[in-house]
Design a protein around this motif. Structure first.
Motif, PDB file in Angstrom:
ATOM      1  N   ARG A 140      -4.666 -30.940 -38.995  1.00  0.00           N
ATOM      2  CA  ARG A 140      -5.718 -31.934 -39.276  1.00  0.00           C
ATOM      3  C   ARG A 140      -5.296 -33.189 -38.182  1.00  0.00           C
ATOM      4  O   ARG A 140      -4.279 -33.219 -37.933  1.00  0.00           O
ATOM      5  CB  ARG A 140      -5.428 -32.347 -40.838  1.00  0.00           C
ATOM      6  N   THR A 141      -6.486 -33.600 -37.837  1.00  0.00           N
ATOM      7  CA  THR A 141      -6.336 -34.665 -36.881  1.00  0.00           C
ATOM      8  C   THR A 141      -5.512 -35.942 -37.416  1.00  0.00           C
ATOM      9  O   THR A 141      -5.584 -36.254 -38.600  1.00  0.00           O
ATOM     10  CB  THR A 141      -7.726 -35.113 -36.324  1.00  0.00           C
ATOM     11  N   GLU A 142      -4.885 -36.654 -36.571  1.00  0.00           N
ATOM     12  CA  GLU A 142      -4.104 -37.709 -36.888  1.00  0.00           C
ATOM     13  C   GLU A 142      -4.911 -39.132 -36.768  1.00  0.00           C
ATOM     14  O   GLU A 142      -4.307 -39.965 -37.089  1.00  0.00           O
ATOM     15  CB  GLU A 142      -2.636 -37.810 -36.132  1.00  0.00           C
ATOM     16  N   SER A 143      -5.957 -38.896 -35.840  1.00  0.00           N
ATOM     17  CA  SER A 143      -6.742 -40.166 -35.316  1.00  0.00           C
ATOM     18  C   SER A 143      -7.968 -39.951 -35.808  1.00  0.00           C
ATOM     19  O   SER A 143      -8.912 -41.152 -35.667  1.00  0.00           O
ATOM     20  CB  SER A 143      -6.532 -40.390 -33.907  1.00  0.00           C
ATOM     21  N   GLY A 144      -8.572 -38.930 -36.181  1.00  0.00           N
ATOM     22  CA  GLY A 144     -10.227 -38.765 -36.441  1.00  0.00           C
ATOM     23  C   GLY A 144     -10.651 -38.038 -35.396  1.00  0.00           C
ATOM     24  O   GLY A 144     -11.858 -37.643 -35.268  1.00  0.00           O
ATOM     25  N   ALA A 145     -10.265 -38.446 -34.140  1.00  0.00           N
ATOM     26  CA  ALA A 145     -10.788 -37.568 -32.983  1.00  0.00           C
ATOM     27  C   ALA A 145     -10.548 -36.034 -32.999  1.00  0.00           C
ATOM     28  O   ALA A 145      -9.477 -35.401 -33.674  1.00  0.00           O
ATOM     29  CB  ALA A 145     -10.369 -38.065 -31.662  1.00  0.00           C
ATOM     30  N   ILE A 146     -11.360 -35.449 -32.192  1.00  0.00           N
ATOM     31  CA  ILE A 146     -11.060 -33.806 -32.172  1.00  0.00           C
ATOM     32  C   ILE A 146     -10.008 -33.596 -31.262  1.00  0.00           C
ATOM     33  O   ILE A 146     -10.011 -33.928 -29.789  1.00  0.00           O
ATOM     34  CB  ILE A 146     -12.276 -33.085 -31.814  1.00  0.00           C
ATOM     35  N   GLU A 147      -9.081 -33.033 -31.618  1.00  0.00           N
ATOM     36  CA  GLU A 147      -7.822 -32.423 -30.832  1.00  0.00           C
ATOM     37  C   GLU A 147      -8.170 -31.401 -30.027  1.00  0.00           C
ATOM     38  O   GLU A 147      -9.080 -30.698 -30.313  1.00  0.00           O
ATOM     39  CB  GLU A 147      -6.782 -32.132 -31.783  1.00  0.00           C
ATOM     40  N   PRO A 148      -7.351 -31.266 -28.853  1.00  0.00           N
ATOM     41  CA  PRO A 148      -7.367 -29.880 -28.208  1.00  0.00           C
ATOM     42  C   PRO A 148      -7.361 -28.762 -28.916  1.00  0.00           C
ATOM     43  O   PRO A 148      -6.633 -28.640 -29.827  1.00  0.00           O
ATOM     44  CB  PRO A 148      -6.391 -30.173 -27.085  1.00  0.00           C
ATOM     45  N   LEU A 149      -7.873 -27.706 -28.459  1.00  0.00           N
ATOM     46  CA  LEU A 149      -8.169 -26.423 -29.377  1.00  0.00           C
ATOM     47  C   LEU A 149      -6.772 -25.556 -28.680  1.00  0.00           C
ATOM     48  O   LEU A 149      -6.376 -25.624 -27.672  1.00  0.00           O
ATOM     49  CB  LEU A 149      -9.255 -25.896 -29.110  1.00  0.00           C
ATOM     50  N   LYS A 150      -6.496 -24.911 -29.844  1.00  0.00           N
ATOM     51  CA  LYS A 150      -5.171 -24.100 -29.626  1.00  0.00           C
ATOM     52  C   LYS A 150      -5.574 -22.778 -28.672  1.00  0.00           C
ATOM     53  O   LYS A 150      -6.943 -22.223 -29.048  1.00  0.00           O
ATOM     54  CB  LYS A 150      -4.526 -23.486 -30.851  1.00  0.00           C
ATOM     55  N   PRO A 151      -5.086 -22.274 -28.117  1.00  0.00           N
ATOM     56  CA  PRO A 151      -5.203 -21.221 -27.183  1.00  0.00           C
ATOM     57  C   PRO A 151      -5.716 -20.053 -27.789  1.00  0.00           C
ATOM     58  O   PRO A 151      -6.336 -19.029 -27.289  1.00  0.00           O
ATOM     59  CB  PRO A 151      -4.328 -21.012 -25.900  1.00  0.00           C
ATOM     60  N   GLY A 152      -5.115 -19.716 -28.950  1.00  0.00           N
ATOM     61  CA  GLY A 152      -5.327 -18.573 -29.770  1.00  0.00           C
ATOM     62  C   GLY A 152      -6.814 -18.415 -29.776  1.00  0.00           C
ATOM     63  O   GLY A 152      -6.973 -17.150 -30.288  1.00  0.00           O
ATOM     64  N   ILE A 153      -7.636 -19.398 -30.211  1.00  0.00           N
ATOM     65  CA  ILE A 153      -9.079 -19.071 -30.402  1.00  0.00           C
ATOM     66  C   ILE A 153      -9.680 -18.159 -29.155  1.00  0.00           C
ATOM     67  O   ILE A 153     -10.712 -17.516 -29.469  1.00  0.00           O
ATOM     68  CB  ILE A 153      -9.663 -20.458 -30.587  1.00  0.00           C
TER      69      ILE A 153
END
Length: 231
Positions: free
Chosen positions: A131-144
């Motif tokens: 879950r985001t800590e700031s409300g902004a979308i975080e970088p995506l994990k490379p697993g996707i």
């Protein structure tokens, strides 16, 4: 009714269908009244066949919101620790939860997702991982990106807005924004975008592919922000 790919017996399949439908209508009413939920873009979700639904991750409300937005019966990834209690394990299995290890979209997660996609299921993934800590979308994990290279299922981007304001990760409880009161900061909205071609993304370099996925989710998040009830 025969057993579904997710359930061991026809009886389990019937129970799951009835429970999922009951939960859907109960949650839709509750989210609309308590958080002024609005949705858009449901027609973009394939009605049948495999689909990979990717969404931003704002709060514990997100799995419910994605399910309400898409309307289709979805598969959810759940950590194996949640299956220790037999009653709770039965309940989340009836809502199509699939157990995975602690690594999320890691080795176990990718295997579990691919197995469900091959069975024609629609699977929800939150590629930020947490879950985001700031409300902004975080970088995506490379697993996707590793997952996309191994499937041709359409990728459906979903944006969630308001869930961070309603229930950020540092708060122990959600704050409602009732429909019958002036709009509050926690009013919710879900926007669903046009499916992306996994084959095209798989041919891209990793950073380009992750960037395009991030942009697609962010575009739907911005649409959801414009959609949700404001003061």
């Amino acid at each position: 009714m025969t057993a579904s790919p997710l359930h061991a017996s026809p009886w389990d399949a019937v129970c799951s269908h009835l429970l999922y439908e009951t939960s859907y209508f109960t949650a839709a009413m509750g989210m609309t009244l308590a958080w002024s939920l609005r949705t858009a873009g449901r027609h973009y979700v394939p009605r049948t066949g495999p689909a990979l639904v990717i969404a931003n991750h704002q709060s514990f409300l997100d799995p419910i919101l994605v399910g309400l937005g898409t309307r289709r019966h979805l598969c959810y990834l759940a950590r194996k620790t949640l299956f220790k209690n037999p009653l709770f394990a039965w309940l989340i299995r009836m809502h199509n939860a699939v157990p995975i290890g602690q690594d999320g979209v890691g080795k176990d997660g990718i295997k579990a997702i691919l197995a469900q996609l091959q069975l024609g299921q629609a699977v929800v993934v939150f590629p930020e991982g947490n879950r985001t800590e700031s409300g902004a979308i975080e970088p995506l994990k490379p697993g996707i990106q590793l997952l996309i290279k191994r499937t041709e299922a359409p990728i459906v981007p979903v944006g969630i807005a308001g869930a961070f304001e309603a229930w950020p990760r540092w708060r122990n409880y959600p704050l409602p924004a009732p429909l019958f009161l002036p709009a509050g900061p926690g009013c919710l909205a879900v926007s669903i975008g046009k499916p992306l071609d996994a084959r095209r993304l798989a041919r891209m370099p990793r950073e380009q592919s992750l960037g395009e996925l991030h942009e697609a989710i962010e575009a739907e998040w911005r649409r959801a922000e414009r959609l949700r009830r404001k003061r």
